[in-house]
Design an enzyme around this catalytic site. Structure first.
Site, PDB file in Angstrom:
ATOM      1  N   LYS A   1     -17.952   5.745 -17.646  1.00 54.23           N
ATOM      2  CA  LYS A   1     -19.163   7.437 -16.598  1.00 54.23           C
ATOM      3  C   LYS A   1     -17.904   8.153 -15.873  1.00 54.23           C
ATOM      4  O   LYS A   1     -16.778   8.213 -16.279  1.00 54.23           O
ATOM      5  CB  LYS A   1     -18.864   5.463 -15.152  1.00 54.23           C
ATOM      6  CG  LYS A   1     -19.938   5.020 -15.638  1.00 54.23           C
ATOM      7  CD  LYS A   1     -20.391   4.407 -14.646  1.00 54.23           C
ATOM      8  CE  LYS A   1     -21.742   3.390 -14.811  1.00 54.23           C
ATOM      9  NZ  LYS A   1     -22.137   2.468 -13.457  1.00 54.23           N
TER      10      LYS A   1
ATOM     11  N   ARG B   1     -19.897  -4.515 -18.004  1.00 55.55           N
ATOM     12  CA  ARG B   1     -21.324  -3.712 -18.658  1.00 55.55           C
ATOM     13  C   ARG B   1     -20.546  -2.429 -19.651  1.00 55.55           C
ATOM     14  O   ARG B   1     -19.950  -1.844 -19.133  1.00 55.55           O
ATOM     15  CB  ARG B   1     -22.087  -3.363 -18.024  1.00 55.55           C
ATOM     16  CG  ARG B   1     -23.205  -2.512 -18.007  1.00 55.55           C
ATOM     17  CD  ARG B   1     -24.732  -2.324 -17.171  1.00 55.55           C
ATOM     18  NE  ARG B   1     -25.593  -1.001 -18.072  1.00 55.55           N
ATOM     19  CZ  ARG B   1     -25.628   0.146 -17.633  1.00 55.55           C
ATOM     20  NH1 ARG B   1     -24.218   0.226 -17.602  1.00 55.55           N
ATOM     21  NH2 ARG B   1     -26.499   0.256 -18.644  1.00 55.55           N
TER      22      ARG B   1
HETATM   23  C1  YH5 Z   1     -24.172   0.027 -13.596  1.00 54.33           C
HETATM   24  O1  YH5 Z   1     -23.300   0.413 -13.378  1.00 54.33           O
HETATM   25  N1  YH5 Z   1     -24.996   1.630 -14.929  1.00 54.33           N
HETATM   26  S1  YH5 Z   1     -26.959   3.252 -16.396  1.00 54.33           S
HETATM   27  C2  YH5 Z   1     -23.135   8.087 -16.907  1.00 54.33           C
HETATM   28  C3  YH5 Z   1     -22.183   8.150 -17.802  1.00 54.33           C
HETATM   29  C4  YH5 Z   1     -22.256   6.926 -18.561  1.00 54.33           C
HETATM   30  C5  YH5 Z   1     -22.589   6.099 -18.154  1.00 54.33           C
HETATM   31  C6  YH5 Z   1     -21.051  10.469 -17.781  1.00 54.33           C
HETATM   32  N2  YH5 Z   1     -26.757   0.661 -15.851  1.00 54.33           N
HETATM   33  C7  YH5 Z   1     -24.924  -0.041 -14.242  1.00 54.33           C
HETATM   34  O2  YH5 Z   1     -24.660   3.410 -17.687  1.00 54.33           O
HETATM   35  N3  YH5 Z   1     -26.752  -1.323 -14.042  1.00 54.33           N
HETATM   36  C8  YH5 Z   1     -26.399   1.992 -15.557  1.00 54.33           C
HETATM   37  O3  YH5 Z   1     -21.359   9.254 -18.132  1.00 54.33           O
HETATM   38  C9  YH5 Z   1     -26.148   0.291 -14.464  1.00 54.33           C
HETATM   39  N4  YH5 Z   1     -24.605  -1.576 -13.584  1.00 54.33           N
HETATM   40  C10 YH5 Z   1     -25.626  -2.405 -13.545  1.00 54.33           C
HETATM   41  N5  YH5 Z   1     -26.035  -2.972 -13.171  1.00 54.33           N
HETATM   42  C11 YH5 Z   1     -25.073   4.640 -15.973  1.00 54.33           C
HETATM   43  C12 YH5 Z   1     -24.596   4.439 -16.584  1.00 54.33           C
HETATM   44  C13 YH5 Z   1     -23.580   6.103 -17.031  1.00 54.33           C
HETATM   45  C14 YH5 Z   1     -24.037   6.756 -16.288  1.00 54.33           C
END
Ligand code: YH5
Length: 279
Positions: free
Chosen positions: A222, A256
């Site tokens: 993230k 996750r």
């Molecule tokens: C979460 O924390 N996150 S989707 C931006 C990124 C990298 C990854 C800029 N679904 C979560 O993973 N569900 C997502 O780089 C989730 N908890 C739960 N329960 C976002 C994501 C991401 C966004």
């Protein structure tokens, strides 16, 4: 006695941290939007995550990254149903990342074991969609909506606000007749939070107060990681492993992650240090 999580076909032992591998079923630059192409790539990726030692999989057909455009329930289902069907026999719990009640019902019929809802089951019909099944529920905190949530996150007291929200939503789930052993909570890192707010929320995770519910923590790749190390998402593996371990050390039950192999090794070494737990 370690706790457990009721999750569809499974009763998961939370006595050691579990690694949830992320399976995105979204169009990329190669797929041309062809649904079967996306599904095949996602199934192959899922098998790689299983080989890397994932304990469970989280399948998502709608990007919830900041600024992402919404997709229809039909398009979301066309992406994820073939993936669920192909992975049903893989012997790992299948979570589905969705906030649409209609999608929840259809994926539960198709055999999904858990619903991971970034809206915390706030949308009308969401709790009813899961109430009559035995699926796990991940209740996540988010301020605002994905399209705009990173524009101006604001809190008087972020710990109190996340705590109040998760208590309210878990109470709503219990009131809908959902067994408390089906529920896991998530502070929602990156969902309407600045880097400083995300780091405070991680540092003080034990103070959020999950009322005895287990924690699911998502930090992988993230922007809060990128903010510190100045790297693009694909190059945030080492930073993400550090974050996952810090979360586990603060009591996370499920992490996750994109990078399953790296996180599995790191958690094993951490457990050897912490508990003298060897193979
Ligand atoms: C979460 O924390 N996150 S989707 C931006 C990124 C990298 C990854 C800029 N679904 C979560 O993973 N569900 C997502 O780089 C989730 N908890 C739960 N329960 C976002 C994501 C991401 C966004």
């Amino acid at each position: 006695m370690s706790s457990s999580l009721l999750c569809g076909r499974f009763e998961l032992n939370l006595g050691r941290p579990l690694i949830m591998g992320i399976v995105n079923v979204t169009p990329d630059s190669f797929s041309d939007g062809a649904a079967h192409f996306e599904a095949d790539a996602a199934i192959a990726h899922a098998h790689s995550l299983i080989d890397q030692g994932a304990d469970m999989l989280d399948i998502g057909g709608e990007s919830t990254r900041p600024g992402a455009e919404p997709v229809s329930a039909d398009d979301e289902l066309a992406r994820i149903l073939p993936v669920i069907e192909a992975l049903r026999s893989c012997r790992l719990p299948l979570s589905v990342d969705t906030f649409k009640p209609e999608v929840m019902r259809r994926v539960l019929d198709a055999g999904a074991d858990m619903i991971n809802d970034i809206y915390g089951f706030r949308r009308p019909g969401a709790l009813q969609a899961v109430a009559d099944s035995n699926c796990g529920l991940c209740i996540m905190h988010m301020q605002g909506e994905p399209k705009t949530m990173q524009q101006a996150p604001r809190y008087d007291d972020i710990l109190a606000e996340v705590r109040r929200f998760l208590r309210e939503r878990s109470a709503a789930a219990l009131a809908a007749g959902i067994d408390r052993r089906r529920i896991v909570l998530d502070p929602g890192y990156g969902f309407g939070k600045t880097p400083a707010q995300n780091y405070q929320l991680l540092r003080q995770l034990p103070d959020v107060g999950g009322e005895g519910f287990p924690w699911l923590i998502g930090l992988s790749r993230k922007s809060m990681i990128g903010h510190v190390i100045g790297r693009e998402p694909a190059d945030r593996v080492f930073g993400s492993v550090a974050a996952a371990l810090a979360a586990v050390a603060r009591g996370a039950h499920i992490v996750r992650v994109h990078d399953v192999a790296a996180t599995v090794d790191a958690v094993k070494v951490w457990r050897a240090i912490e508990f003298g737990d060897f193979l």
